[in-house]
Motif scaffolding. Structure first.
Motif, PDB file in Angstrom:
ATOM      1  N   ASP A  70       0.831  -1.209   0.000  1.00 24.49           N
ATOM      2  CA  ASP A  70       0.000   0.000   0.000  1.00 24.49           C
ATOM      3  C   ASP A  70       0.864   1.258   0.000  1.00 24.49           C
ATOM      4  OD1 ASP A  70      -2.290  -1.519  -0.041  1.00 24.49           O
ATOM      5  OD2 ASP A  70      -2.695  -1.294   2.111  1.00 24.49           O
ATOM      6  N   GLU A  71       1.940   1.227   0.754  1.00 27.09           N
ATOM      7  CA  GLU A  71       2.826   2.387   0.824  1.00 27.09           C
ATOM      8  C   GLU A  71       3.511   2.639  -0.523  1.00 27.09           C
ATOM      9  OE1 GLU A  71       6.489   4.004   3.587  1.00 27.09           O
ATOM     10  OE2 GLU A  71       5.306   2.295   4.259  1.00 27.09           O
ATOM     11  N   ILE A  72       3.943   1.577  -1.178  1.00 25.83           N
ATOM     12  CA  ILE A  72       4.552   1.722  -2.507  1.00 25.83           C
ATOM     13  C   ILE A  72       3.558   2.340  -3.466  1.00 25.83           C
ATOM     14  CG2 ILE A  72       5.366   0.454  -4.532  1.00 25.83           C
ATOM     15  CD1 ILE A  72       6.580  -1.597  -2.564  1.00 25.83           C
ATOM     16  N   MET A  73       2.349   1.808  -3.495  1.00 27.03           N
ATOM     17  CA  MET A  73       1.357   2.297  -4.446  1.00 27.03           C
ATOM     18  C   MET A  73       0.961   3.740  -4.148  1.00 27.03           C
ATOM     19  SD  MET A  73      -0.539  -1.022  -5.875  1.00 27.03           S
ATOM     20  CE  MET A  73      -2.067  -0.926  -5.130  1.00 27.03           C
ATOM     21  N   GLU A  74       0.849   4.092  -2.876  1.00 30.51           N
ATOM     22  CA  GLU A  74       0.455   5.447  -2.506  1.00 30.51           C
ATOM     23  C   GLU A  74       1.555   6.455  -2.834  1.00 30.51           C
ATOM     24  OE1 GLU A  74      -1.960   8.357  -1.588  1.00 30.51           O
ATOM     25  OE2 GLU A  74      -2.560   6.251  -1.534  1.00 30.51           O
ATOM     26  N   ARG A  75       2.780   6.135  -2.462  1.00 29.82           N
ATOM     27  CA  ARG A  75       3.888   7.069  -2.712  1.00 29.82           C
ATOM     28  C   ARG A  75       4.169   7.236  -4.198  1.00 29.82           C
ATOM     29  NH1 ARG A  75       8.538   6.382   1.888  1.00 29.82           N
ATOM     30  NH2 ARG A  75       7.176   6.822   3.655  1.00 29.82           N
ATOM     31  N   ARG A  76       4.086   6.144  -4.944  1.00 33.66           N
ATOM     32  CA  ARG A  76       4.386   6.211  -6.377  1.00 33.66           C
ATOM     33  C   ARG A  76       3.281   6.927  -7.139  1.00 33.66           C
ATOM     34  NH1 ARG A  76       7.212   4.840 -10.607  1.00 33.66           N
ATOM     35  NH2 ARG A  76       6.612   3.330 -12.164  1.00 33.66           N
ATOM     36  N   SER A  77       2.035   6.691  -6.783  1.00 39.57           N
ATOM     37  CA  SER A  77       0.919   7.249  -7.552  1.00 39.57           C
ATOM     38  C   SER A  77       0.570   8.675  -7.156  1.00 39.57           C
ATOM     39  CB  SER A  77      -0.322   6.377  -7.395  1.00 39.57           C
ATOM     40  OG  SER A  77      -0.851   6.475  -6.096  1.00 39.57           O
ATOM     41  N   ARG A  78       0.773   9.018  -5.874  1.00 44.00           N
ATOM     42  CA  ARG A  78       0.406  10.346  -5.367  1.00 44.00           C
ATOM     43  C   ARG A  78      -1.036  10.715  -5.734  1.00 44.00           C
ATOM     44  NH1 ARG A  78       5.775  12.758  -7.601  1.00 44.00           N
ATOM     45  NH2 ARG A  78       7.235  11.853  -6.130  1.00 44.00           N
ATOM     46  N   GLY A  79      -1.921   9.727  -5.649  1.00 45.28           N
ATOM     47  CA  GLY A  79      -3.336   9.968  -5.889  1.00 45.28           C
ATOM     48  C   GLY A  79      -3.798   9.802  -7.327  1.00 45.28           C
ATOM     49  N   ASN A  80      -2.881   9.567  -8.261  1.00 48.17           N
ATOM     50  CA  ASN A  80      -3.236   9.395  -9.663  1.00 48.17           C
ATOM     51  C   ASN A  80      -3.638   7.934  -9.894  1.00 48.17           C
ATOM     52  OD1 ASN A  80      -3.179   8.964 -12.471  1.00 48.17           O
ATOM     53  ND2 ASN A  80      -1.683  10.602 -12.757  1.00 48.17           N
ATOM     54  N   PRO A  81      -4.909   7.696 -10.268  1.00 49.61           N
ATOM     55  CA  PRO A  81      -5.377   6.314 -10.415  1.00 49.61           C
ATOM     56  C   PRO A  81      -4.698   5.548 -11.546  1.00 49.61           C
ATOM     57  CG  PRO A  81      -7.089   7.861 -11.059  1.00 49.61           C
ATOM     58  CD  PRO A  81      -5.975   8.667 -10.484  1.00 49.61           C
ATOM     59  N   VAL A  82      -4.263   6.235 -12.587  1.00 51.41           N
ATOM     60  CA  VAL A  82      -3.591   5.560 -13.704  1.00 51.41           C
ATOM     61  C   VAL A  82      -2.225   5.038 -13.256  1.00 51.41           C
ATOM     62  CG1 VAL A  82      -2.617   5.875 -16.015  1.00 51.41           C
ATOM     63  CG2 VAL A  82      -4.809   6.924 -15.434  1.00 51.41           C
ATOM     64  N   ILE A  83      -1.480   5.858 -12.542  1.00 54.85           N
ATOM     65  CA  ILE A  83      -0.166   5.427 -12.058  1.00 54.85           C
ATOM     66  C   ILE A  83      -0.328   4.336 -11.011  1.00 54.85           C
ATOM     67  CG2 ILE A  83       1.935   6.162 -10.856  1.00 54.85           C
ATOM     68  CD1 ILE A  83       1.628   8.857 -12.253  1.00 54.85           C
ATOM     69  N   ARG A  84      -1.387   4.428 -10.217  1.00 57.43           N
ATOM     70  CA  ARG A  84      -1.644   3.388  -9.210  1.00 57.43           C
ATOM     71  C   ARG A  84      -1.882   2.037  -9.884  1.00 57.43           C
ATOM     72  NH1 ARG A  84      -2.869   3.093  -3.873  1.00 57.43           N
ATOM     73  NH2 ARG A  84      -4.170   1.354  -3.233  1.00 57.43           N
ATOM     74  N   SER A  85      -2.687   2.019 -10.931  1.00 59.89           N
ATOM     75  CA  SER A  85      -2.952   0.746 -11.604  1.00 59.89           C
ATOM     76  C   SER A  85      -1.708   0.251 -12.349  1.00 59.89           C
ATOM     77  CB  SER A  85      -4.144   0.863 -12.556  1.00 59.89           C
ATOM     78  OG  SER A  85      -3.853   1.723 -13.628  1.00 59.89           O
ATOM     79  N   THR A  86      -0.915   1.163 -12.890  1.00 61.96           N
ATOM     80  CA  THR A  86       0.333   0.777 -13.547  1.00 61.96           C
ATOM     81  C   THR A  86       1.301   0.167 -12.541  1.00 61.96           C
ATOM     82  OG1 THR A  86       0.061   2.568 -15.148  1.00 61.96           O
ATOM     83  CG2 THR A  86       2.255   1.630 -14.936  1.00 61.96           C
ATOM     84  N   THR A  87       1.360   0.752 -11.360  1.00 64.71           N
ATOM     85  CA  THR A  87       2.222   0.227 -10.303  1.00 64.71           C
ATOM     86  C   THR A  87       1.754  -1.155  -9.875  1.00 64.71           C
ATOM     87  OG1 THR A  87       2.681   2.470  -9.553  1.00 64.71           O
ATOM     88  CG2 THR A  87       3.166   0.696  -8.015  1.00 64.71           C
ATOM     89  N   GLU A  88       0.454  -1.341  -9.790  1.00 67.22           N
ATOM     90  CA  GLU A  88      -0.096  -2.649  -9.431  1.00 67.22           C
ATOM     91  C   GLU A  88       0.296  -3.693 -10.475  1.00 67.22           C
ATOM     92  OE1 GLU A  88      -4.347  -4.756  -8.300  1.00 67.22           O
ATOM     93  OE2 GLU A  88      -4.296  -2.620  -8.755  1.00 67.22           O
ATOM     94  N   VAL A  89       0.222  -3.328 -11.748  1.00 70.94           N
ATOM     95  CA  VAL A  89       0.614  -4.247 -12.815  1.00 70.94           C
ATOM     96  C   VAL A  89       2.105  -4.577 -12.720  1.00 70.94           C
ATOM     97  CG1 VAL A  89       0.897  -4.445 -15.321  1.00 70.94           C
ATOM     98  CG2 VAL A  89      -1.239  -3.583 -14.385  1.00 70.94           C
ATOM     99  N   LYS A  90       2.925  -3.572 -12.431  1.00 77.23           N
ATOM    100  CA  LYS A  90       4.368  -3.815 -12.293  1.00 77.23           C
ATOM    101  C   LYS A  90       4.651  -4.783 -11.149  1.00 77.23           C
ATOM    102  CE  LYS A  90       6.013   0.372 -14.419  1.00 77.23           C
ATOM    103  NZ  LYS A  90       7.003   1.430 -14.407  1.00 77.23           N
ATOM    104  N   LEU A  91       3.927  -4.654 -10.050  1.00 74.45           N
ATOM    105  CA  LEU A  91       4.089  -5.581  -8.937  1.00 74.45           C
ATOM    106  C   LEU A  91       3.698  -6.997  -9.355  1.00 74.45           C
ATOM    107  CD1 LEU A  91       2.697  -3.403  -6.021  1.00 74.45           C
ATOM    108  CD2 LEU A  91       5.017  -4.303  -6.177  1.00 74.45           C
ATOM    109  N   ILE A  92       2.594  -7.113 -10.068  1.00 72.21           N
ATOM    110  CA  ILE A  92       2.123  -8.423 -10.518  1.00 72.21           C
ATOM    111  C   ILE A  92       3.140  -9.054 -11.464  1.00 72.21           C
ATOM    112  CG2 ILE A  92       0.361  -9.612 -11.891  1.00 72.21           C
ATOM    113  CD1 ILE A  92      -1.658  -7.557 -10.714  1.00 72.21           C
TER     114      ILE A  92
END
Length: 66
Positions: free
Chosen positions: A10-32
């Motif tokens: 959660d911390e990785i996704m929050e810090r990387r995305s800074r509230g941007n849902p597109v970057i959040r989903s991209t980060t989730e895909v990178k983790l997967i």
């Protein structure tokens, strides 16, 4: 302490995305793609030191300080 991996993800996704849902989903895909599915972890998930180390390494690769 259960749920440490979930908190790290959660911390990785929050810090990387800074509230941007597109970057959040991209980060989730990178983790997967790196073998860590965020959907598999919740607050009661047991902590696995190997997975925790993997998540910390991914954070470092993404440039996210933990």
């Amino acid at each position: 302490m259960a749920g440490r991996i979930k908190k790290l993800i959660d911390e990785i996704m929050e810090r990387r995305s800074r509230g941007n849902p597109v970057i959040r989903s991209t980060t989730e895909v990178k983790l997967i793609l790196r073998g860590v599915d965020p959907a598999r972890f919740n607050a009661t998930s047991p902590d696995d030191p190997d997975i925790e180390q993997k998540v910390r390494l991914i954070a470092q690769e993404l440039g996210v300080p933990l």
